[in-house]
Design a protein around this motif. Sequence first.
Motif, mmCIF file in Angstrom:
data_model
loop_
_atom_site.group_PDB
_atom_site.id
_atom_site.type_symbol
_atom_site.label_atom_id
_atom_site.label_comp_id
_atom_site.label_asym_id
_atom_site.label_seq_id
_atom_site.Cartn_x
_atom_site.Cartn_y
_atom_site.Cartn_z
ATOM 1 N N GLN A 195 7.095 3.545 0.722
ATOM 2 C CA GLN A 195 5.664 3.370 0.369
ATOM 3 C C GLN A 195 5.333 4.185 -0.879
ATOM 4 O OE1 GLN A 195 2.814 3.907 3.587
ATOM 5 N NE2 GLN A 195 1.124 4.244 2.158
ATOM 6 N N HIS A 196 5.737 5.441 -0.899
ATOM 7 C CA HIS A 196 5.674 6.248 -2.122
ATOM 8 C C HIS A 196 7.077 6.288 -2.710
ATOM 9 C CE1 HIS A 196 1.669 8.543 -1.205
ATOM 10 N NE2 HIS A 196 1.500 7.264 -1.452
ATOM 11 N N TYR A 197 7.174 6.071 -4.020
ATOM 12 C CA TYR A 197 8.475 5.803 -4.623
ATOM 13 C C TYR A 197 8.706 6.576 -5.920
ATOM 14 C CZ TYR A 197 4.949 2.774 -6.574
ATOM 15 O OH TYR A 197 3.773 2.324 -7.088
ATOM 16 N N ASP A 198 7.613 6.998 -6.601
ATOM 17 C CA ASP A 198 7.817 7.757 -7.848
ATOM 18 C C ASP A 198 8.540 9.063 -7.526
ATOM 19 O OD1 ASP A 198 6.568 5.949 -9.479
ATOM 20 O OD2 ASP A 198 4.620 6.960 -9.429
ATOM 21 N N SER A 235 4.132 -0.393 -3.465
ATOM 22 C CA SER A 235 2.675 -0.545 -3.361
ATOM 23 C C SER A 235 2.306 -1.994 -3.059
ATOM 24 C CB SER A 235 2.020 -0.113 -4.661
ATOM 25 O OG SER A 235 2.353 1.223 -4.954
ATOM 26 N N VAL A 287 -0.417 6.989 7.896
ATOM 27 C CA VAL A 287 -0.349 6.085 6.741
ATOM 28 C C VAL A 287 0.126 4.705 7.211
ATOM 29 C CG1 VAL A 287 0.096 8.049 5.230
ATOM 30 C CG2 VAL A 287 2.019 6.691 6.049
ATOM 31 N N ASN A 288 0.148 3.747 6.290
ATOM 32 C CA ASN A 288 0.530 2.387 6.683
ATOM 33 C C ASN A 288 1.944 2.330 7.251
ATOM 34 O OD1 ASN A 288 -1.942 1.349 5.999
ATOM 35 N ND2 ASN A 288 -1.317 0.600 3.979
ATOM 36 N N GLU A 292 -6.881 4.843 7.452
ATOM 37 C CA GLU A 292 -6.097 5.752 8.307
ATOM 38 C C GLU A 292 -6.630 5.781 9.735
ATOM 39 O OE1 GLU A 292 -7.379 6.519 5.378
ATOM 40 O OE2 GLU A 292 -5.668 6.963 4.079
ATOM 41 N N HIS A 326 -7.986 11.555 -3.796
ATOM 42 C CA HIS A 326 -7.279 10.275 -3.842
ATOM 43 C C HIS A 326 -7.826 9.229 -2.879
ATOM 44 C CE1 HIS A 326 -5.410 11.938 -0.260
ATOM 45 N NE2 HIS A 326 -4.959 10.744 0.015
ATOM 46 N N HIS A 371 -3.563 12.384 -8.510
ATOM 47 C CA HIS A 371 -2.818 11.355 -7.775
ATOM 48 C C HIS A 371 -2.762 10.079 -8.627
ATOM 49 C CE1 HIS A 371 -2.145 8.298 -4.648
ATOM 50 N NE2 HIS A 371 -1.797 9.257 -3.813
ATOM 51 N N PRO A 372 -1.644 9.323 -8.560
ATOM 52 C CA PRO A 372 -1.551 8.114 -9.401
ATOM 53 C C PRO A 372 -2.698 7.131 -9.159
ATOM 54 C CG PRO A 372 0.441 8.388 -8.024
ATOM 55 C CD PRO A 372 -0.397 9.603 -7.831
ATOM 56 N N ARG A 373 -3.134 6.992 -7.920
ATOM 57 C CA ARG A 373 -4.263 6.086 -7.653
ATOM 58 C C ARG A 373 -5.495 6.524 -8.458
ATOM 59 N NH1 ARG A 373 -6.855 2.921 -3.614
ATOM 60 N NH2 ARG A 373 -5.200 3.020 -2.079
#
Length: 362
Positions: A36-39, A63, A95-96, A128, A203, A235-237
């Motif tokens: 889900q998080h990859y960076d 994502s 989380v998802n 959530e 975020h 946060h990237p979002r």
Amino acid sequence: MIITVVGARPNFVKAAPIHRAFGAAGVQHEICHTGQHYDDAMAKVFFEDLGMPKPIVDLGVGSGTHAEQTAAAMVGLERFFAARRPRAILVVGDVNSTLAAAIVAAKMGLYAAHVEAGLRSGDWTMPEEVNRVVTDTIVDLLLTPSEDADRNLLAEGCAPETIVRVGNVMIDALQQHLPAARRLGVPARLGLAPQQYAVMTLHRPSNVDDPCVLARILDAVAEIAHRLPVVFPVHPRTQTQAAAMGLGRRLEDTPGLIAMPPLGYLEFLSLTAEARLVLTDSGGLQEETTVLGIPCLTLRENTERPITITDGTNTLVGSDPATIIREANRALDLQPDAPHRVPDLWDGQTSPRIVKAVLERI
Ligand code: UD1
């Protein structure tokens, strides 16, 4: 084999002490990452900082919309569980990926335990909250961090024998890594003196996906930054949304606001451990500041972690600038390092209690 499923940044922090505790008990335990998080900054650095082995599998989910992300995780997890037939599956947080793993385990008849069960915000606009309620309804074992969580589960009709209060596993990671984090000296590297700056994280979709809300929060932060520097790992979002809304320049140009890319676990802990004040909409940070004794202003209308208010340093401030500024000034006027309480069982020994509870039942 026992598997803990992780997907997003806060999951990694919870899985690391669990992995270590299973190892200490001589039980084979592996981490399954949905992706889900990859960076690197959102995932890899956490595995390294927390001393976790590479995950046994990375399902590469990435994502997407909630349905896309959850469905992709379910498809990958079903194949993976079918191939490995784990003795038990642990899911952590809300989380998802947590939801996806709980549903797949339930449908495959695999024993599943939820770490951080029973937390409730009562706010159904939070994705959530849906993840938490569904997960707790279908797992076999509910491992809770605090008494309010036990009460929520009992009120929803969960069988008492399925509920075990183990405490807060994030605090195991914090205690273990705090000395190394302090040695990094991140505040000094930024030219900041201990207790002379604030830290902010933001975020939640409710705060960063609406331009009016985000702009109002940034107004409040600009005001607070007159009094002390505010360090803001973005946060990237939030980065994406701020840029899309034309607010990107405000992150760079606001005097006293120090915006930067997301930090790894150790760097971020190094920063927060010396902070005078934290502003956040994160769940985990409400808990970490409570244990560190740092005033925390939570930029939300509600929290699934009310114990951080009753037995900790947390205050809910929502997104109204006047309230945020007033509460920040009130917190900054307090004596730093005032004595503070810590909730029961947030003692750094939660992961062995999790291992014991799971092994007793499988
Ligand atoms: C997710 C969790 C949230 C948790 C947060 C911690 C859900 C519903 N939400 O929110 O509960 O508090 O993680 O960070 O599971 N992105 C990247 N690189 C990454 C990951 C994400 O750039 O490695 C960007 C993408 O633009 C993506 C966006 O961030 O669309 C949101 O990522 P996503 O995993 O959907 O949700 P978070 O907001 O991170």
